[in-house]
Scaffold this motif. Structure first.
Motif, PDB file in Angstrom:
ATOM      1  N   ALA A  28      32.668  40.361  38.243  1.00 17.44           N
ATOM      2  CA  ALA A  28      33.293  39.245  37.519  1.00 17.44           C
ATOM      3  C   ALA A  28      33.833  39.754  36.185  1.00 17.44           C
ATOM      4  N   PHE A  29      34.889  40.566  36.256  1.00 17.88           N
ATOM      5  CA  PHE A  29      35.460  41.174  35.064  1.00 17.88           C
ATOM      6  C   PHE A  29      36.028  40.126  34.117  1.00 17.88           C
ATOM      7  N   GLN A  30      35.934  40.428  32.831  1.00 16.84           N
ATOM      8  CA  GLN A  30      36.564  39.624  31.785  1.00 16.84           C
ATOM      9  C   GLN A  30      37.515  40.515  30.995  1.00 16.84           C
ATOM     10  N   LEU A  31      38.399  39.900  30.228  1.00 19.36           N
ATOM     11  CA  LEU A  31      39.261  40.679  29.338  1.00 19.36           C
ATOM     12  C   LEU A  31      38.398  41.502  28.389  1.00 19.36           C
ATOM     13  N   PRO A  32      38.818  42.716  28.051  1.00 12.93           N
ATOM     14  CA  PRO A  32      38.005  43.598  27.201  1.00 12.93           C
ATOM     15  C   PRO A  32      38.201  43.342  25.711  1.00 12.93           C
ATOM     16  N   VAL A  33      38.398  42.070  25.352  1.00  8.28           N
ATOM     17  CA  VAL A  33      38.647  41.699  23.957  1.00  8.28           C
ATOM     18  C   VAL A  33      37.860  40.439  23.624  1.00  8.28           C
ATOM     19  N   ALA A  34      37.845  40.080  22.353  1.00  8.42           N
ATOM     20  CA  ALA A  34      36.943  39.046  21.853  1.00  8.42           C
ATOM     21  C   ALA A  34      37.216  37.664  22.448  1.00  8.42           C
ATOM     22  N   CYS A  35      36.153  36.916  22.609  1.00 14.22           N
ATOM     23  CA  CYS A  35      36.179  35.565  23.165  1.00 14.22           C
ATOM     24  C   CYS A  35      37.189  34.671  22.434  1.00 14.22           C
ATOM     25  N   GLY A  36      38.031  33.989  23.211  1.00 14.93           N
ATOM     26  CA  GLY A  36      38.965  33.020  22.662  1.00 14.93           C
ATOM     27  C   GLY A  36      40.266  33.591  22.143  1.00 14.93           C
ATOM     28  N   GLU A  37      40.387  34.924  22.057  1.00 11.65           N
ATOM     29  CA  GLU A  37      41.620  35.521  21.547  1.00 11.65           C
ATOM     30  C   GLU A  37      42.689  35.574  22.635  1.00 11.65           C
ATOM     31  N   ALA A  38      43.941  35.308  22.239  1.00  6.26           N
ATOM     32  CA  ALA A  38      45.082  35.421  23.141  1.00  6.26           C
ATOM     33  C   ALA A  38      45.677  36.815  23.015  1.00  6.26           C
ATOM     34  N   TRP A  39      45.920  37.452  24.156  1.00  9.42           N
ATOM     35  CA  TRP A  39      46.488  38.795  24.190  1.00  9.42           C
ATOM     36  C   TRP A  39      47.654  38.835  25.168  1.00  9.42           C
ATOM     37  N   LEU A  40      48.616  39.709  24.874  1.00  8.51           N
ATOM     38  CA  LEU A  40      49.747  39.955  25.753  1.00  8.51           C
ATOM     39  C   LEU A  40      49.471  41.204  26.561  1.00  8.51           C
ATOM     40  N   LEU A  41      49.545  41.079  27.877  1.00  4.24           N
ATOM     41  CA  LEU A  41      49.324  42.191  28.788  1.00  4.24           C
ATOM     42  C   LEU A  41      50.679  42.622  29.318  1.00  4.24           C
ATOM     43  N   GLY A  42      51.017  43.890  29.139  1.00  4.28           N
ATOM     44  CA  GLY A  42      52.346  44.326  29.522  1.00  4.28           C
ATOM     45  C   GLY A  42      52.371  45.652  30.243  1.00  4.28           C
ATOM     46  N   THR A  43      53.550  45.958  30.782  1.00  4.08           N
ATOM     47  CA  THR A  43      53.808  47.242  31.419  1.00  4.08           C
ATOM     48  C   THR A  43      55.286  47.544  31.311  1.00  4.08           C
ATOM     49  N   TYR A  44      55.714  48.695  31.820  1.00  6.21           N
ATOM     50  CA  TYR A  44      57.103  49.124  31.705  1.00  6.21           C
ATOM     51  C   TYR A  44      57.341  50.225  32.736  1.00  6.21           C
ATOM     52  N   PRO A  45      58.607  50.506  33.054  1.00  9.98           N
ATOM     53  CA  PRO A  45      58.892  51.544  34.059  1.00  9.98           C
ATOM     54  C   PRO A  45      58.280  52.891  33.695  1.00  9.98           C
ATOM     55  N   GLY A  46      57.619  53.496  34.667  1.00 13.28           N
ATOM     56  CA  GLY A  46      56.965  54.777  34.446  1.00 13.28           C
ATOM     57  C   GLY A  46      55.541  54.677  33.941  1.00 13.28           C
ATOM     58  N   HIS A  47      55.070  53.458  33.685  1.00 14.67           N
ATOM     59  CA  HIS A  47      53.716  53.268  33.169  1.00 14.67           C
ATOM     60  C   HIS A  47      52.670  53.483  34.245  1.00 14.67           C
ATOM     61  N   PRO A  56      47.451  42.125  20.821  1.00 14.63           N
ATOM     62  CA  PRO A  56      47.080  40.763  20.418  1.00 14.63           C
ATOM     63  C   PRO A  56      48.318  39.889  20.248  1.00 14.63           C
ATOM     64  N   ALA A  57      48.212  38.624  20.645  1.00 17.91           N
ATOM     65  CA  ALA A  57      49.345  37.709  20.500  1.00 17.91           C
ATOM     66  C   ALA A  57      49.643  37.428  19.032  1.00 17.91           C
ATOM     67  N   ARG A  58      48.637  37.555  18.182  1.00 17.09           N
ATOM     68  CA  ARG A  58      48.812  37.347  16.745  1.00 17.09           C
ATOM     69  C   ARG A  58      48.031  38.400  15.976  1.00 17.09           C
ATOM     70  N   GLY A  59      48.621  38.844  14.885  1.00 19.75           N
ATOM     71  CA  GLY A  59      47.917  39.766  14.001  1.00 19.75           C
ATOM     72  C   GLY A  59      47.995  41.202  14.465  1.00 19.75           C
ATOM     73  N   PRO A  60      47.554  42.120  13.612  1.00 20.10           N
ATOM     74  CA  PRO A  60      47.609  43.549  13.948  1.00 20.10           C
ATOM     75  C   PRO A  60      46.592  43.923  15.024  1.00 20.10           C
ATOM     76  N   ALA A  61      46.941  44.966  15.760  1.00 24.20           N
ATOM     77  CA  ALA A  61      46.040  45.458  16.805  1.00 24.20           C
ATOM     78  C   ALA A  61      44.992  46.406  16.247  1.00 24.20           C
ATOM     79  N   TRP A  62      45.323  47.136  15.189  1.00 17.71           N
ATOM     80  CA  TRP A  62      44.445  48.187  14.668  1.00 17.71           C
ATOM     81  C   TRP A  62      43.030  47.670  14.416  1.00 17.71           C
ATOM     82  N   GLY A  63      42.063  48.356  14.976  1.00 17.14           N
ATOM     83  CA  GLY A  63      40.663  48.076  14.681  1.00 17.14           C
ATOM     84  C   GLY A  63      40.051  46.909  15.408  1.00 17.14           C
TER      85      GLY A  63
END
Length: 206
Positions: A28-47, A56-63
């Protein structure tokens, strides 16, 4: 005689091999990020098919905290390739190679997850048992990374598969084009069993 033995062994391999290599039920996998946070999951050619980059949908990703998607055992924790020199203070610094700081978890039944481009050395070590939602690192841009993000994979053995979160498919499948989907993390702490639904402490709970 020898031919008969070889045929019997071949038949046994045909009968038993699928069972040996069959995977267990999907955890029963969950997203590997904090509870309640919205994240954008993406890919691209060659990925590569099924590879996910999380921003993250909002704010910096660092840390940002990187959490275990499910309980498991650490089978890799360290450096994959070279680190490079991209930091929050110097995000355009030289890229490294490979996954940079990374963690790989074994969840049983041949299921594994991978977490790449972590900011710092992982917060777990090889052989350690981790729980779902436990922090294992921080989002960074080490290795071959163009910007701070978390590269994430779900695998059955060596085979990548579409990631599922909270029982639902991620929507990241082929890498034939650039696209992204939005998910909200349900990787939340379990309710405290020492408290009732009304929030009062149960008798004998201390």
């Amino acid at each position: 005689m020898a031919g008969g033995i070889a045929a019997a062994l071949a038949l046994a391999g045909w009968v038993f091999a699928p069972r040996i290599f069959e995977s267990g039920p999907r955890p029963a996998f969950q997203l590997p990020v904090a509870c309640g946070e919205a994240w954008l999951l993406g890919t691209y050619p060659g990925h590569d098919d099924f590879d996910i980059d999380l921003f993250p949908a909002r704010g910096p990703a660092w840390g940002r905290p990187v959490l275990a998607s499910y309980a498991g055992t650490v089978i890799e924790a360290g450096i994959n390739g070279t680190l490079g020199a991209r930091t929050q203070q110097n995000p355009k610094g030289p890229r490294g190679t490979g996954g940079g700081y990374w963690v790989r978890l074994d969840h049983g039944g041949r299921w594994q997850t991978q977490y790449l481009h972590l900011l710092e050395p992982p917060m777990v070590e090889q052989g350690q048992r981790v729980q779902i939602g436990q922090q294992i690192g921080k989002v960074g841009s080490t290795g071959r990374s163009g910007a701070a993000h978390l590269h994430y994979e779900q695998r059955i053995g060596r085979q990548k598969v579409e990631a599922y979160f909270a029982g639902r498919p991620s929507g990241i499948t082929t890498d034939d084009r650039e696209y992204e989907v939005r998910h909200v993390s349900e990787n939340c702490p379990a309710p405290n069993p020492a408290r009732s639904n009304s929030g009062t402490r149960l008798p004998g709970s201390g």
